[in-house]
Design a protein around this motif. Structure first.
Motif, mmCIF file in Angstrom:
data_model
loop_
_atom_site.group_PDB
_atom_site.id
_atom_site.type_symbol
_atom_site.label_atom_id
_atom_site.label_comp_id
_atom_site.label_asym_id
_atom_site.label_seq_id
_atom_site.Cartn_x
_atom_site.Cartn_y
_atom_site.Cartn_z
ATOM 1 N N ASN A 200 0.816 -1.217 0.000
ATOM 2 C CA ASN A 200 0.000 0.000 0.000
ATOM 3 C C ASN A 200 0.852 1.271 0.000
ATOM 4 O OD1 ASN A 200 -2.558 -1.281 0.002
ATOM 5 N ND2 ASN A 200 -2.372 -1.669 2.189
ATOM 6 N N ILE A 201 2.011 1.205 -0.637
ATOM 7 C CA ILE A 201 2.842 2.395 -0.797
ATOM 8 C C ILE A 201 2.315 3.183 -1.990
ATOM 9 C CG2 ILE A 201 5.148 3.247 -1.348
ATOM 10 C CD1 ILE A 201 6.270 0.808 0.100
ATOM 11 N N PRO A 202 1.858 4.413 -1.784
ATOM 12 C CA PRO A 202 1.301 5.175 -2.907
ATOM 13 C C PRO A 202 2.367 5.527 -3.925
ATOM 14 C CG PRO A 202 1.559 6.582 -0.985
ATOM 15 C CD PRO A 202 1.873 5.196 -0.527
ATOM 16 N N ALA A 203 1.977 5.662 -5.183
ATOM 17 C CA ALA A 203 2.902 6.054 -6.238
ATOM 18 C C ALA A 203 3.347 7.495 -6.030
ATOM 19 C CB ALA A 203 2.246 5.899 -7.605
ATOM 20 N N PHE A 204 4.500 7.828 -6.564
ATOM 21 C CA PHE A 204 5.071 9.165 -6.374
ATOM 22 C C PHE A 204 4.174 10.252 -6.951
ATOM 23 C CE2 PHE A 204 7.613 12.626 -8.244
ATOM 24 C CZ PHE A 204 8.132 13.175 -7.089
ATOM 25 N N ASP A 205 3.688 10.039 -8.177
ATOM 26 C CA ASP A 205 2.877 11.052 -8.844
ATOM 27 C C ASP A 205 1.428 10.610 -9.016
ATOM 28 O OD1 ASP A 205 3.146 9.096 -10.724
ATOM 29 O OD2 ASP A 205 4.047 10.344 -12.283
ATOM 30 N N GLY A 206 1.019 9.622 -8.231
ATOM 31 C CA GLY A 206 -0.328 9.092 -8.344
ATOM 32 C C GLY A 206 -0.442 7.949 -9.323
ATOM 33 N N GLU A 207 0.602 7.759 -10.147
ATOM 34 C CA GLU A 207 0.575 6.700 -11.154
ATOM 35 C C GLU A 207 1.847 5.867 -11.160
ATOM 36 O OE1 GLU A 207 -0.202 6.225 -15.989
ATOM 37 O OE2 GLU A 207 -0.315 8.194 -15.025
ATOM 38 N N ASP A 208 2.990 6.499 -11.004
ATOM 39 C CA ASP A 208 4.271 5.808 -11.097
ATOM 40 C C ASP A 208 5.118 6.013 -9.842
ATOM 41 O OD1 ASP A 208 4.053 4.908 -13.869
ATOM 42 O OD2 ASP A 208 4.209 7.031 -14.383
ATOM 43 N N TYR A 209 5.947 5.013 -9.556
ATOM 44 C CA TYR A 209 7.017 5.179 -8.584
ATOM 45 C C TYR A 209 8.218 5.787 -9.307
ATOM 46 C CZ TYR A 209 4.155 1.967 -5.827
ATOM 47 O OH TYR A 209 3.121 1.380 -5.143
ATOM 48 N N VAL A 210 9.226 6.193 -8.544
ATOM 49 C CA VAL A 210 10.462 6.712 -9.123
ATOM 50 C C VAL A 210 11.614 5.815 -8.696
ATOM 51 C CG1 VAL A 210 12.108 8.633 -9.171
ATOM 52 C CG2 VAL A 210 9.651 9.095 -9.179
ATOM 53 N N ALA A 211 12.448 5.424 -9.671
ATOM 54 C CA ALA A 211 13.682 4.684 -9.393
ATOM 55 C C ALA A 211 14.832 5.597 -9.754
ATOM 56 C CB ALA A 211 13.743 3.390 -10.194
ATOM 57 N N ILE A 212 15.739 5.836 -8.810
ATOM 58 C CA ILE A 212 16.824 6.771 -9.038
ATOM 59 C C ILE A 212 18.157 6.109 -8.713
ATOM 60 C CG2 ILE A 212 16.448 7.776 -6.740
ATOM 61 C CD1 ILE A 212 17.462 10.443 -7.898
ATOM 62 N N GLY A 213 19.098 6.208 -9.653
ATOM 63 C CA GLY A 213 20.386 5.559 -9.461
ATOM 64 C C GLY A 213 21.415 6.075 -10.444
ATOM 65 N N GLN A 214 22.649 5.620 -10.272
ATOM 66 C CA GLN A 214 23.726 5.975 -11.188
ATOM 67 C C GLN A 214 23.428 5.406 -12.585
ATOM 68 O OE1 GLN A 214 27.089 7.267 -10.996
ATOM 69 N NE2 GLN A 214 26.904 8.132 -8.941
ATOM 70 N N PRO A 215 23.938 6.022 -13.651
ATOM 71 C CA PRO A 215 23.665 5.519 -15.011
ATOM 72 C C PRO A 215 23.988 4.040 -15.190
ATOM 73 C CG PRO A 215 24.653 7.684 -15.133
ATOM 74 C CD PRO A 215 24.680 7.298 -13.677
ATOM 75 N N THR A 216 25.100 3.562 -14.631
ATOM 76 C CA THR A 216 25.457 2.155 -14.812
ATOM 77 C C THR A 216 24.502 1.220 -14.084
ATOM 78 O OG1 THR A 216 27.025 2.402 -12.970
ATOM 79 C CG2 THR A 216 27.912 2.563 -15.216
ATOM 80 N N ALA A 217 23.804 1.723 -13.074
ATOM 81 C CA ALA A 217 22.845 0.880 -12.360
ATOM 82 C C ALA A 217 21.696 0.466 -13.261
ATOM 83 C CB ALA A 217 22.319 1.602 -11.124
ATOM 84 N N PHE A 218 21.456 1.244 -14.323
ATOM 85 C CA PHE A 218 20.368 0.964 -15.251
ATOM 86 C C PHE A 218 20.868 0.341 -16.556
ATOM 87 C CE2 PHE A 218 18.511 4.841 -13.023
ATOM 88 C CZ PHE A 218 17.753 4.079 -12.140
ATOM 89 N N SER A 219 22.119 -0.117 -16.574
ATOM 90 C CA SER A 219 22.690 -0.618 -17.828
ATOM 91 C C SER A 219 21.909 -1.801 -18.386
ATOM 92 C CB SER A 219 24.158 -1.011 -17.615
ATOM 93 O OG SER A 219 24.280 -1.988 -16.591
ATOM 94 N N ALA A 220 21.438 -2.700 -17.515
ATOM 95 C CA ALA A 220 20.680 -3.861 -17.977
ATOM 96 C C ALA A 220 19.276 -3.479 -18.438
ATOM 97 C CB ALA A 220 20.603 -4.910 -16.867
ATOM 98 N N LEU A 221 18.815 -2.280 -18.043
ATOM 99 C CA LEU A 221 17.461 -1.835 -18.383
ATOM 100 C C LEU A 221 17.428 -0.930 -19.606
ATOM 101 C CD1 LEU A 221 16.282 -0.840 -14.801
ATOM 102 C CD2 LEU A 221 15.296 -2.673 -16.160
ATOM 103 N N ARG A 222 18.581 -0.411 -20.009
ATOM 104 C CA ARG A 222 18.587 0.654 -20.993
ATOM 105 C C ARG A 222 17.961 0.253 -22.324
ATOM 106 N NH1 ARG A 222 20.876 5.051 -19.846
ATOM 107 N NH2 ARG A 222 22.172 4.027 -18.296
ATOM 108 N N SER A 223 18.257 -0.931 -22.804
ATOM 109 C CA SER A 223 17.681 -1.357 -24.081
ATOM 110 C C SER A 223 16.169 -1.511 -23.964
ATOM 111 C CB SER A 223 18.317 -2.675 -24.537
ATOM 112 O OG SER A 223 18.100 -3.700 -23.585
#
Length: 318
Positions: free
Chosen positions: A182-205
């Motif tokens: 029951n954690i509400p979304a950040f903007d009412g719709e989505d959560y936010v994931a924040i990290g260094q650019p390399t932390a998202f390397s597997a997600l970038r494509s």
């Protein structure tokens, strides 16, 4: 006096050398990333101390139920507790001499303003992250090498050592877990994931592929936002250093943020201040200054609004 002066080349004199290039090069810094995720509260006023209290409203104690026609309407209540945020002064300054200001081929004060703004971004983001990493909620790969399943720890410490970076399947499972808590979304719709650019390397494509087919109404609303899918807005940041993973392929930490997660209590908004001129107008300077406080809005595992994807068998707060 520590600061900038004309007599020492490395801290001033170089600005007045003959044939100085008109191009100035600053150490690049991004604008604040973590601060934009805070819930701003006003803590303005003198003579009120440095502690800001805010109300935390719990869920109703007894859930509603069906009624029979002649039964009395059930009654319940909810508790109200106080959260506390301590307000501090933040700031930094760069003194300079009048001689440097007069002799320089460039506008020295403008140079200092920009470097101070960069310093402020790093300082405030780091302080906010230091509060965020005290969260009780830690996500990791369920078996260290699993590229889909996750495990949640609610005591602030992970016991797994991740072997791979965060994947889109991890993200989907994390979002499901956040919703079920029951954690509400950040903007009412989505959560936010924040990290260094390399932390998202597997997600970038995956982010590139999704954004190619996103309807035109989608807009990036956050500084550093690189994409959105699976109920998450992804934000890159470099103000806060990456944690060194035990297994290199695991990359660094990623913070997942829901709604009303971090309190920002503002007493004096940030500003660039000129030093009062002294020593017969020979001693000058500029500073950035802020009076504010930052704290997790909810500090118990049951109510935390922030979770951290953590690569090592340790606590982010260690």
């Amino acid at each position: 006096m520590a600061g900038q002066e004309y007599g020492t080349a490395s801290i001033g004199g170089n600005l007045s050398q003959a044939y100085l290039t008109s191009w100035l090069r600053y150490v690049a810094q991004p604008m604040m990333r973590f601060r934009q995720l805070c819930d701003v509260k006003e803590a303005i006023g003198t003579g009120k101390g440095n502690t800001f209290n805010y109300d935390i409203i719990a869920n109703i104690a007894t859930q509603g139920t069906t009624l029979t026609e002649t039964a009395t309407m059930p009654a319940s209540n909810f508790t109200i507790t106080n959260g506390t945020c301590v307000v501090y002064e933040f700031g930094n300054s760069v003194p300079l001499t009048r001689l440097l200001n007069e002799m320089s081929q460039h506008e020295v004060k403008e140079i200092i303003r920009k470097t101070l703004a960069n310093d402020m971004a790093k300082t405030i983001d780091q302080y906010i992250y230091n509060q965020i990493k005290a969260t009780n909620l830690i996500y990791q790969q369920s078996a260290g090498t699993d590229t889909a399943s996750i495990v949640l720890y609610t005591n602030g410490t992970g016991t797994q050592t991740n072997a791979t970076a965060l994947t889109y399947k991890h993200v989907i499972n994390i979002v499901d877990s956040l919703k079920e808590r029951n954690i509400p979304a950040f903007d009412g719709e989505d959560y936010v994931a924040i990290g260094q650019p390399t932390a998202f390397s597997a997600l970038r494509s995956d982010l590139v592929a999704v954004n190619q087919y996103t309807e035109t109404g989608y807009k990036k609303i956050l500084n550093g936002e690189i994409g959105r899918f699976g109920g998450v807005r992804f934000v890159e940041q470099t103000n806060v250093s990456k944690v060194t993973p035990t297994t290199a392929a695991a990359m660094s930490q990623v913070v997942f943020v829901g709604g009303e997660a971090v309190i920002e209590a503002i007493s004096v908004p940030e500003e660039i201040i000129e030093k009062e001129i002294t020593d017969y107008k020979r001693s000058l300077g500029l500073a950035w200054y802020l009076i504010a406080g930052y704290a997790l809005a909810f500090t118990t595992a049951a109510n935390n609004r922030i979770a951290i994807w953590w690569p090592n068998a340790s606590s982010p707060n260690a």
